[in-house]
Design a protein around this motif. Structure first.
Motif, PDB file in Angstrom:
ATOM      1  N   PHE A 128       0.727  -1.136  -0.132  1.00  0.00           N
ATOM      2  CA  PHE A 128      -0.044   0.053  -0.109  1.00  0.00           C
ATOM      3  C   PHE A 128       0.862   1.816  -0.073  1.00  0.00           C
ATOM      4  CE2 PHE A 128      -3.319  -1.995  -0.237  1.00  0.00           C
ATOM      5  CZ  PHE A 128      -3.937  -2.906   1.143  1.00  0.00           C
ATOM      6  N   THR A 129       1.853   1.500   0.606  1.00  0.00           N
ATOM      7  CA  THR A 129       2.851   2.712   1.134  1.00  0.00           C
ATOM      8  C   THR A 129       2.734   2.401  -0.421  1.00  0.00           C
ATOM      9  OG1 THR A 129       3.808   2.133   3.319  1.00  0.00           O
ATOM     10  CG2 THR A 129       5.190   3.233   2.004  1.00  0.00           C
ATOM     11  N   ASN A 130       3.815   1.372  -1.613  1.00  0.00           N
ATOM     12  CA  ASN A 130       4.503   2.221  -2.888  1.00  0.00           C
ATOM     13  C   ASN A 130       3.482   2.574  -3.798  1.00  0.00           C
ATOM     14  OD1 ASN A 130       6.634   0.947  -1.481  1.00  0.00           O
ATOM     15  ND2 ASN A 130       6.102  -1.253  -2.914  1.00  0.00           N
ATOM     16  N   ALA A 131       2.183   1.683  -3.362  1.00  0.00           N
ATOM     17  CA  ALA A 131       1.395   1.967  -3.933  1.00  0.00           C
ATOM     18  C   ALA A 131       0.566   3.884  -4.083  1.00  0.00           C
ATOM     19  CB  ALA A 131      -0.344   1.691  -4.353  1.00  0.00           C
ATOM     20  N   THR A 132       0.742   4.681  -3.062  1.00  0.00           N
ATOM     21  CA  THR A 132       0.756   5.423  -2.962  1.00  0.00           C
ATOM     22  C   THR A 132       1.214   7.143  -2.900  1.00  0.00           C
ATOM     23  OG1 THR A 132       0.799   5.194  -0.045  1.00  0.00           O
ATOM     24  CG2 THR A 132      -1.128   4.916  -1.154  1.00  0.00           C
ATOM     25  N   MET A 133       2.802   5.930  -2.715  1.00  0.00           N
ATOM     26  CA  MET A 133       3.472   6.885  -2.959  1.00  0.00           C
ATOM     27  C   MET A 133       3.787   7.374  -4.285  1.00  0.00           C
ATOM     28  SD  MET A 133       6.990   6.287   0.375  1.00  0.00           S
ATOM     29  CE  MET A 133       8.122   7.815   0.036  1.00  0.00           C
ATOM     30  N   GLU A 134       3.898   5.981  -5.271  1.00  0.00           N
ATOM     31  CA  GLU A 134       3.952   6.544  -6.854  1.00  0.00           C
ATOM     32  C   GLU A 134       2.564   7.503  -6.902  1.00  0.00           C
ATOM     33  OE1 GLU A 134       3.776   3.300 -10.430  1.00  0.00           O
ATOM     34  OE2 GLU A 134       3.807   2.979  -8.638  1.00  0.00           O
ATOM     35  N   ALA A 135       1.621   6.986  -6.525  1.00  0.00           N
ATOM     36  CA  ALA A 135       1.016   8.173  -7.065  1.00  0.00           C
ATOM     37  C   ALA A 135       0.503   9.548  -6.518  1.00  0.00           C
ATOM     38  CB  ALA A 135      -0.777   7.870  -6.600  1.00  0.00           C
ATOM     39  N   VAL A 136       0.969   9.611  -5.416  1.00  0.00           N
ATOM     40  CA  VAL A 136       1.577  10.989  -4.869  1.00  0.00           C
ATOM     41  C   VAL A 136       2.121  12.249  -5.072  1.00  0.00           C
ATOM     42  CG1 VAL A 136       1.784  12.330  -2.760  1.00  0.00           C
ATOM     43  CG2 VAL A 136      -0.093  10.504  -2.806  1.00  0.00           C
ATOM     44  N   ARG A 137       3.349  11.435  -5.568  1.00  0.00           N
ATOM     45  CA  ARG A 137       4.671  12.048  -6.550  1.00  0.00           C
ATOM     46  C   ARG A 137       4.434  12.234  -7.768  1.00  0.00           C
ATOM     47  NH1 ARG A 137       7.947   8.042  -4.697  1.00  0.00           N
ATOM     48  NH2 ARG A 137       9.310   8.171  -2.799  1.00  0.00           N
ATOM     49  N   GLN A 138       3.226  12.518  -7.567  1.00  0.00           N
ATOM     50  CA  GLN A 138       2.082  12.840  -9.329  1.00  0.00           C
ATOM     51  C   GLN A 138       0.959  14.196  -8.834  1.00  0.00           C
ATOM     52  OE1 GLN A 138       1.217   9.855 -12.623  1.00  0.00           O
ATOM     53  NE2 GLN A 138       1.908   8.329 -10.566  1.00  0.00           N
ATOM     54  N   TRP A 139       1.288  14.498  -8.091  1.00  0.00           N
ATOM     55  CA  TRP A 139      -0.213  15.377  -7.900  1.00  0.00           C
ATOM     56  C   TRP A 139       0.964  16.895  -7.835  1.00  0.00           C
ATOM     57  CZ3 TRP A 139      -3.466  14.054  -2.575  1.00  0.00           C
ATOM     58  CH2 TRP A 139      -3.998  12.981  -3.068  1.00  0.00           C
ATOM     59  N   GLU A 140      -0.165  17.912  -7.798  1.00  0.00           N
ATOM     60  CA  GLU A 140      -0.344  18.839  -8.381  1.00  0.00           C
ATOM     61  C   GLU A 140      -0.827  20.000  -6.675  1.00  0.00           C
ATOM     62  OE1 GLU A 140       1.788  19.018 -12.663  1.00  0.00           O
ATOM     63  OE2 GLU A 140       0.090  20.335 -11.959  1.00  0.00           O
ATOM     64  N   PHE A 141      -0.709  21.003  -6.614  1.00  0.00           N
ATOM     65  CA  PHE A 141      -1.486  21.641  -5.031  1.00  0.00           C
ATOM     66  C   PHE A 141      -1.134  22.850  -5.752  1.00  0.00           C
ATOM     67  CE2 PHE A 141      -1.483  18.146  -1.714  1.00  0.00           C
ATOM     68  CZ  PHE A 141      -0.513  17.106  -2.419  1.00  0.00           C
ATOM     69  N   THR A 142      -2.477  23.668  -5.076  1.00  0.00           N
ATOM     70  CA  THR A 142      -1.916  25.012  -5.108  1.00  0.00           C
ATOM     71  C   THR A 142      -1.189  25.454  -3.957  1.00  0.00           C
ATOM     72  OG1 THR A 142      -4.039  25.178  -3.534  1.00  0.00           O
ATOM     73  CG2 THR A 142      -4.688  25.498  -6.116  1.00  0.00           C
ATOM     74  N   PRO A 143      -0.379  26.578  -4.174  1.00  0.00           N
ATOM     75  CA  PRO A 143       0.500  26.819  -3.089  1.00  0.00           C
ATOM     76  C   PRO A 143       0.781  27.452  -1.468  1.00  0.00           C
ATOM     77  CG  PRO A 143       1.620  27.522  -5.963  1.00  0.00           C
ATOM     78  CD  PRO A 143       0.147  27.247  -5.634  1.00  0.00           C
ATOM     79  N   ALA A 144       0.739  27.381  -0.820  1.00  0.00           N
ATOM     80  CA  ALA A 144       0.793  27.523   0.210  1.00  0.00           C
ATOM     81  C   ALA A 144       1.209  29.212  -0.019  1.00  0.00           C
ATOM     82  CB  ALA A 144       1.238  26.822   1.721  1.00  0.00           C
ATOM     83  N   THR A 145       0.413  30.204   0.809  1.00  0.00           N
ATOM     84  CA  THR A 145       0.886  31.398   0.585  1.00  0.00           C
ATOM     85  C   THR A 145       1.433  32.075   2.086  1.00  0.00           C
ATOM     86  OG1 THR A 145      -1.034  32.449   0.438  1.00  0.00           O
ATOM     87  CG2 THR A 145       0.263  31.799  -1.338  1.00  0.00           C
ATOM     88  N   ASP A 146       1.938  32.610   2.234  1.00  0.00           N
ATOM     89  CA  ASP A 146       2.657  33.081   3.320  1.00  0.00           C
ATOM     90  C   ASP A 146       2.198  34.693   3.450  1.00  0.00           C
ATOM     91  OD1 ASP A 146       5.037  33.120   6.224  1.00  0.00           O
ATOM     92  OD2 ASP A 146       3.617  34.116   6.048  1.00  0.00           O
ATOM     93  N   ASN A 147       1.389  36.055   3.652  1.00  0.00           N
ATOM     94  CA  ASN A 147       1.234  37.332   3.477  1.00  0.00           C
ATOM     95  C   ASN A 147       1.532  37.556   1.972  1.00  0.00           C
ATOM     96  OD1 ASN A 147       2.191  38.171   5.946  1.00  0.00           O
ATOM     97  ND2 ASN A 147       3.593  38.049   6.246  1.00  0.00           N
ATOM     98  N   GLY A 148       0.592  35.854   1.557  1.00  0.00           N
ATOM     99  CA  GLY A 148       0.443  36.560  -0.074  1.00  0.00           C
ATOM    100  C   GLY A 148       1.520  35.466  -0.959  1.00  0.00           C
ATOM    101  N   LYS A 149       2.903  35.533  -0.668  1.00  0.00           N
ATOM    102  CA  LYS A 149       3.820  34.795  -1.249  1.00  0.00           C
ATOM    103  C   LYS A 149       3.617  33.567  -1.064  1.00  0.00           C
ATOM    104  CE  LYS A 149       7.309  38.946  -0.960  1.00  0.00           C
ATOM    105  NZ  LYS A 149       8.020  38.988  -0.269  1.00  0.00           N
ATOM    106  N   PRO A 150       4.317  32.250  -2.247  1.00  0.00           N
ATOM    107  CA  PRO A 150       4.269  31.210  -2.093  1.00  0.00           C
ATOM    108  C   PRO A 150       5.028  31.071  -0.822  1.00  0.00           C
ATOM    109  CG  PRO A 150       4.197  32.121  -4.500  1.00  0.00           C
ATOM    110  CD  PRO A 150       4.117  33.182  -3.544  1.00  0.00           C
ATOM    111  N   VAL A 151       4.775  29.634  -0.776  1.00  0.00           N
ATOM    112  CA  VAL A 151       6.015  29.326   0.151  1.00  0.00           C
ATOM    113  C   VAL A 151       5.579  28.149   0.138  1.00  0.00           C
ATOM    114  CG1 VAL A 151       5.895  30.290   2.345  1.00  0.00           C
ATOM    115  CG2 VAL A 151       4.471  28.710   2.059  1.00  0.00           C
ATOM    116  N   THR A 152       6.593  26.779   0.458  1.00  0.00           N
ATOM    117  CA  THR A 152       6.600  25.540   0.669  1.00  0.00           C
ATOM    118  C   THR A 152       6.224  25.074   2.239  1.00  0.00           C
ATOM    119  OG1 THR A 152       8.765  24.947   0.080  1.00  0.00           O
ATOM    120  CG2 THR A 152       7.797  23.155   1.574  1.00  0.00           C
TER     121      THR A 152
END
Length: 220
Positions: free
Chosen positions: A62-86
Motif C-alpha cells: 500500500f505504501t508503494n502504491a500511494t507514494m507512486e501516485a502522490v508524487r504525481q500530484w500538484e497543489f495550489t501553493p501555500a502562501t505567507d503574506n501573499g507569497k508562495p511558500v513551502t
C-alpha cells in the motif's frame, strides 16, 4: 476502493489541482486484505511535490502504491503574506474492498496449502520435500535461510517448524492471471498460549507443470 482526504499541515489550506489515484495492489485485493497509509507531503512554492514521507502504513504494498501516485500530484501553493511558500500536508489513504474481490486457484494449487501445513507440523514426507524448490529461501524475522538447509538442521529448524499442535486460523490463496504463480497468506498459532504467526509464501509453476515453493516470509 481507495479513499483519501487532506489533513492539516503547515501554511494555508491547500487544494489538489492534479490528483492521481493509487492502484489497489492486485495481490492484496485478491487476498482480501484492506489497509491504510498516512503520508506527509512537502509541497514547494510552485505547488509541486518535493518530498513524501510515510507516517504510518499497514502494508508495504500500500505504501508503494500511494507514494507512486502522490508524487504525481500538484497543489495550489501555500502562501505567507501573499507569497508562495513551502508547506507540508498529511494525506491519509484507506484501501477497502468492494464486491469484486475474489480468490482463484485450481485443485492442485489448493493442495499447496496442505503441504505448507505439513512442513509447519514437521511432517516432512517425500512428496512434501519434493515441492520445495532447490533454491527456495525463507525469511524468519530478519534472518534469511535456505529452506531445505534450514529444515535439515534440527537446531535451526526449531525456530521455524511449529510442531504438531500448529493450527491455521486464517488463510487466503490466490493465483495470478496466467496461473503460473500462486500466493498463500496464512495466519497460524503454533500452540495453546502462543502468539500468532503470519506467513506469505510464493509458488511458481515449472514448464513441466509442477508447482514449487520459492519464497517464504514469516513474521509475528
Amino acid at each position: 476502493m481507495v479513499s483519501t482526504a487532506l489533513l492539516g499541515g503547515t501554511g494555508h489550506t491547500q487544494e489538489v489541482k492534479k490528483r492521481v489515484d493509487p492502484k489497489y495492489p492486485a495481490i492484496l485485493k485478491q487476498a482480501g486484505i484492506e489497509g491504510e497509509v498516512h503520508l506527509k507531503v512537502r509541497v514547494d512554492e510552485q505547488g509541486k511535490v518535493a518530498n513524501v514521507e510515510v507516517v504510518k502504513s499497514s502494508r508495504e504494498e500500500f505504501t508503494n502504491a500511494t507514494m507512486e501516485a502522490v508524487r504525481q500530484w500538484e497543489f495550489t501553493p501555500a502562501t505567507d503574506n501573499g507569497k508562495p511558500v513551502t508547506a507540508e500536508v498529511t494525506v491519509p489513504f484507506k484501501f477497502t474492498l468492494g464486491a469484486d474481490s475474489y480468490v482463484s486457484g485450481s485443485e492442485e494449487v489448493f493442495q499447496l496449502k496442505e503441504n505448507v501445513l505439513k512442513i509447519l507440523r514437521g511432517e516432512m514426507t517425500a512428496d512434501v520435500n519434493s515441492f520445495i524448490g532447490h533454491e527456495a529461501y525463507v525469511v524468519v524475522g530478519n534472518k534469511l535461510e535456505h529452506l531445505k538447509g534450514l529444515l535439515a538442521d534440527k537446531r535451526k529448524s526449531g525456530m521455524f517448524v511449529e510442531g504438531k499442535s500448529s493450527t491455521a486460523e486464517m488463510s487466503r490463496l490466490i493465483t495470478d492471471d496466467s496461473h503460473t504463480s500462486a500466493y498463500l497468506m496464512l495466519k497460524t498459532r503454533p500452540g495453546a498460549g502462543k502468539g500468532h504467526r503470519f506467513h506469505t509464501i510464493v509458488f511458481m509453476q515449472s514448464p513441466a507443470g509442477e508447482w514449487k515453493l520459492v519464497t517464504w516470509h514469516v513474521s509475528q
